[in-house]
Design an enzyme around this catalytic site. Structure first.
Site, mmCIF file in Angstrom:
data_model
loop_
_atom_site.group_PDB
_atom_site.id
_atom_site.type_symbol
_atom_site.label_atom_id
_atom_site.label_comp_id
_atom_site.label_asym_id
_atom_site.label_seq_id
_atom_site.Cartn_x
_atom_site.Cartn_y
_atom_site.Cartn_z
ATOM 1 N N SER A 118 50.871 33.911 81.615
ATOM 2 C CA SER A 118 50.432 34.029 80.228
ATOM 3 C C SER A 118 51.339 33.254 79.290
ATOM 4 O O SER A 118 51.034 33.121 78.111
ATOM 5 C CB SER A 118 50.355 35.496 79.814
ATOM 6 O OG SER A 118 51.442 36.200 80.305
ATOM 7 N N HIS A 139 44.450 30.650 82.991
ATOM 8 C CA HIS A 139 44.839 31.894 82.325
ATOM 9 C C HIS A 139 43.599 32.724 82.001
ATOM 10 O O HIS A 139 42.885 32.444 81.029
ATOM 11 C CB HIS A 139 45.639 31.553 81.051
ATOM 12 C CG HIS A 139 46.180 32.744 80.346
ATOM 13 N ND1 HIS A 139 46.441 32.756 78.995
ATOM 14 C CD2 HIS A 139 46.518 33.985 80.796
ATOM 15 C CE1 HIS A 139 46.906 33.938 78.658
ATOM 16 N NE2 HIS A 139 46.958 34.696 79.731
ATOM 17 N N GLU A 151 41.703 30.048 79.742
ATOM 18 C CA GLU A 151 42.507 28.995 79.125
ATOM 19 C C GLU A 151 43.024 28.122 80.277
ATOM 20 O O GLU A 151 43.663 28.626 81.204
ATOM 21 C CB GLU A 151 43.685 29.690 78.411
ATOM 22 C CG GLU A 151 44.251 28.960 77.248
ATOM 23 C CD GLU A 151 45.408 29.754 76.588
ATOM 24 O OE1 GLU A 151 45.983 30.677 77.186
ATOM 25 O OE2 GLU A 151 45.727 29.417 75.448
ATOM 26 N N ASN A 189 48.174 33.264 73.488
ATOM 27 C CA ASN A 189 49.283 34.160 73.150
ATOM 28 C C ASN A 189 50.112 33.678 71.968
ATOM 29 O O ASN A 189 50.782 34.477 71.317
ATOM 30 C CB ASN A 189 50.154 34.401 74.375
ATOM 31 C CG ASN A 189 49.492 35.415 75.285
ATOM 32 O OD1 ASN A 189 48.946 36.396 74.800
ATOM 33 N ND2 ASN A 189 49.498 35.160 76.579
HETATM 34 N N1 CAA Z 1 35.492 45.509 85.062
HETATM 35 C C1 CAA Z 1 34.176 45.297 84.919
HETATM 36 N N2 CAA Z 1 33.500 45.634 83.805
HETATM 37 C C2 CAA Z 1 34.190 46.234 82.806
HETATM 38 C C3 CAA Z 1 35.572 46.496 82.892
HETATM 39 C C4 CAA Z 1 36.231 46.105 84.085
HETATM 40 N N3 CAA Z 1 37.550 46.287 84.252
HETATM 41 N N4 CAA Z 1 35.973 47.091 81.742
HETATM 42 C C5 CAA Z 1 34.893 47.181 80.947
HETATM 43 N N5 CAA Z 1 33.813 46.664 81.593
HETATM 44 C C6 CAA Z 1 32.475 46.461 81.042
HETATM 45 C C7 CAA Z 1 31.713 47.721 80.828
HETATM 46 O O1 CAA Z 1 30.981 48.068 81.986
HETATM 47 C C8 CAA Z 1 30.787 47.336 79.691
HETATM 48 O O2 CAA Z 1 29.686 46.573 80.198
HETATM 49 P P1 CAA Z 1 28.280 46.453 79.408
HETATM 50 O O3 CAA Z 1 28.564 45.703 78.137
HETATM 51 O O4 CAA Z 1 27.417 45.691 80.382
HETATM 52 O O5 CAA Z 1 27.812 47.841 79.163
HETATM 53 C C9 CAA Z 1 31.646 46.409 78.840
HETATM 54 O O6 CAA Z 1 32.644 45.901 79.724
HETATM 55 C C10 CAA Z 1 32.276 47.132 77.689
HETATM 56 O O7 CAA Z 1 33.011 48.246 78.200
HETATM 57 P P2 CAA Z 1 33.001 49.721 77.593
HETATM 58 O O8 CAA Z 1 31.680 49.998 76.934
HETATM 59 O O9 CAA Z 1 33.484 50.678 78.617
HETATM 60 O O10 CAA Z 1 34.163 49.691 76.541
HETATM 61 P P3 CAA Z 1 34.344 48.830 75.263
HETATM 62 O O11 CAA Z 1 33.052 48.494 74.596
HETATM 63 O O12 CAA Z 1 35.381 49.548 74.504
HETATM 64 O O13 CAA Z 1 34.962 47.444 75.805
HETATM 65 C C11 CAA Z 1 36.782 46.080 76.327
HETATM 66 C C12 CAA Z 1 36.128 47.417 76.579
HETATM 67 C C13 CAA Z 1 35.903 44.953 76.865
HETATM 68 C C14 CAA Z 1 38.103 46.104 77.106
HETATM 69 C C15 CAA Z 1 37.012 45.891 74.775
HETATM 70 O O14 CAA Z 1 37.700 46.987 74.268
HETATM 71 C C16 CAA Z 1 37.772 44.634 74.428
HETATM 72 O O15 CAA Z 1 37.206 43.552 74.372
HETATM 73 N N6 CAA Z 1 39.099 44.778 74.180
HETATM 74 C C17 CAA Z 1 39.975 43.645 73.872
HETATM 75 C C18 CAA Z 1 40.303 42.936 75.150
HETATM 76 C C19 CAA Z 1 41.255 41.810 74.924
HETATM 77 O O16 CAA Z 1 41.635 41.446 73.831
HETATM 78 N N7 CAA Z 1 41.642 41.204 76.052
HETATM 79 C C20 CAA Z 1 42.588 40.134 76.031
HETATM 80 C C21 CAA Z 1 43.944 40.706 76.239
HETATM 81 S S1 CAA Z 1 45.147 39.438 76.222
HETATM 82 C C22 CAA Z 1 45.155 38.868 77.785
HETATM 83 O O17 CAA Z 1 44.511 39.344 78.676
HETATM 84 C C23 CAA Z 1 46.008 37.702 78.049
HETATM 85 C C24 CAA Z 1 47.442 37.817 77.978
HETATM 86 O O18 CAA Z 1 48.091 36.856 78.414
HETATM 87 C C25 CAA Z 1 48.189 38.925 77.414
#
Ligand code: CAA
Length: 295
Positions: A118, A139, A151, A189
């Site tokens: 990351s 990424h 990315e 990031n």
């Molecule tokens: N695997 C498969 N499917 C998943 C899953 C997983 N681990 N987690 C959630 N889902 C699916 C759910 O089944 C659901 O599918 P549908 O739309 O088909 O119904 C969808 O994702 C949404 O899930 P939920 O309804 O349970 O929950 P939500 O609406 O709160 O969404 C989330 C969860 C997608 C995590 C949302 O909260 C979100 O987008 N959060 C921000 C995530 C983010 O910013 N990620 C980047 C982090 S930074 C990074 O990763 C890089 C780094 O270097 C730090």
């Protein structure tokens, strides 16, 4: 590209293995212990079950996905037949340099070596190999099966052919690849972490509590998660190490990690994975704020 080796069965590694396997690739998922592999495949199975319940996948597709994943603890055996290796081990430079040096010896000459780092320099990782033109950053974002972005980071010596191959591969996974250059924090990031750090600084300064800060960003900016919840989700140790890479790399105080973040990591409060961060994830206190001590 047929066979993909994924190194590390943690949060990112098991999500990457899941995504490749679901799209028909043969995946060798590699980790140092059977226990880590068992935990990783249990998470993949749970997330596939969720996709079946939501009718995104059929039961047959779930079973095919699982059949596409082989679990291995032997690095050499796991990578020797791979066309692409995606390293998703711990975010520690020494560990990555050691892995890439071994990969260079164990892999076929034309194998592309990707890192899911990351923030660590792809140019520096590539320098541990004799094939810097075939080393690239891939990424993925968490949760990998859901998030559309990959990315794609070209190091100083990454070839145009490697970039083109990996870009096409990300598209085959249904993702949107975005090419970027190799500078600290890349793009994702470099923009995300100062925002999370500023949210922590806002809490540290007593401007508002955990719930209030997250509510402002969720309801005011339509973010799916508040910044403090997102920091817990990513892992506070990961946030700290990314900020340190940017602070070191740019020598600019604007990337200095908030002292509260540093203290929480020292205290072992790492977010969801340790059971407590800005929120308490223990069964008895799930999602209850622990902000009182900071106000
Ligand atoms: N695997 C498969 N499917 C998943 C899953 C997983 N681990 N987690 C959630 N889902 C699916 C759910 O089944 C659901 O599918 P549908 O739309 O088909 O119904 C969808 O994702 C949404 O899930 P939920 O309804 O349970 O929950 P939500 O609406 O709160 O969404 C989330 C969860 C997608 C995590 C949302 O909260 C979100 O987008 N959060 C921000 C995530 C983010 O910013 N990620 C980047 C982090 S930074 C990074 O990763 C890089 C780094 O270097 C730090």
């Amino acid at each position: 590209m047929k066979t993909i080796a994924v190194i590390g069965a943690g949060t990112m590694g098991n999500g990457i293995a899941h995504t490749f396997a679901q799209n028909g690739f043969k995946v060798n998922l590699i980790d140092v212990s059977d226990a880590a592999l068992k935990k990783g495949i249990a998470t993949v199975t749970k997330n596939l079950d969720r996709q079946v319940a939501k009718e995104v996948l059929t039961e047959a597709q779930k079973n095919d996905t699982l059949l596409n994943i082989a679990l291995l603890t032997d690095l050499k055996e796991g990578v020797s037949t791979a066309d692409l290796v995606v390293e998703a081990a711990s975010e520690k430079l020494a560990i990555k340099l050691d892995i890439f040096e071994k990969l260079d010896n164990f892999c076929k000459p034309n194998t592309i070596l990707a890192s899911n780092t990351s923030s660590i320099s792809i140019t520096q990782i590539a320098a541990a190999t004799q094939r810097a033109e075939q080393v690239i950053g891939m990424h993925f974002m968490n949760p990998v099966p859901v998030m559309k972005l990959v990315e794609i980071i070209s190091g100083y010596s990454t070839s145009k052919e490697t970039l083109a191959t990996v870009t096409k591969l990300a598209e085959q996974l249904g993702k949107t690849p975005v090419p970027v250059n190799d500078y600290p924090g890349f793009v994702a990031n470099r923009i995300l972490m100062p925002m999370l750090n500023e949210a922590i600084e806002t809490l540290y300064n007593g401007v508002a509590g955990v719930q209030e800060i997250d509510t402002v960003m969720k309801l005011g900016m339509a973010h799916p998660m508040g910044p403090l919840q997102l920091a817990d989700f990513i892992g506070l140790d990961v946030c700290l190490s990314i900020l340190e890479v940017m602070y070191d790399g740019f020598k600019n105080p604007k990337y200095a990690p908030c002292p509260l973040l540093v203290n929480m990591v020292r205290a072992g409060k790492l977010g969801i994975k340790s059971g407590e961060g800005f929120y308490d994830y223990s069964e008895s206190k799930k999602a209850e704020t622990v902000s009182a001590q900071f106000q």
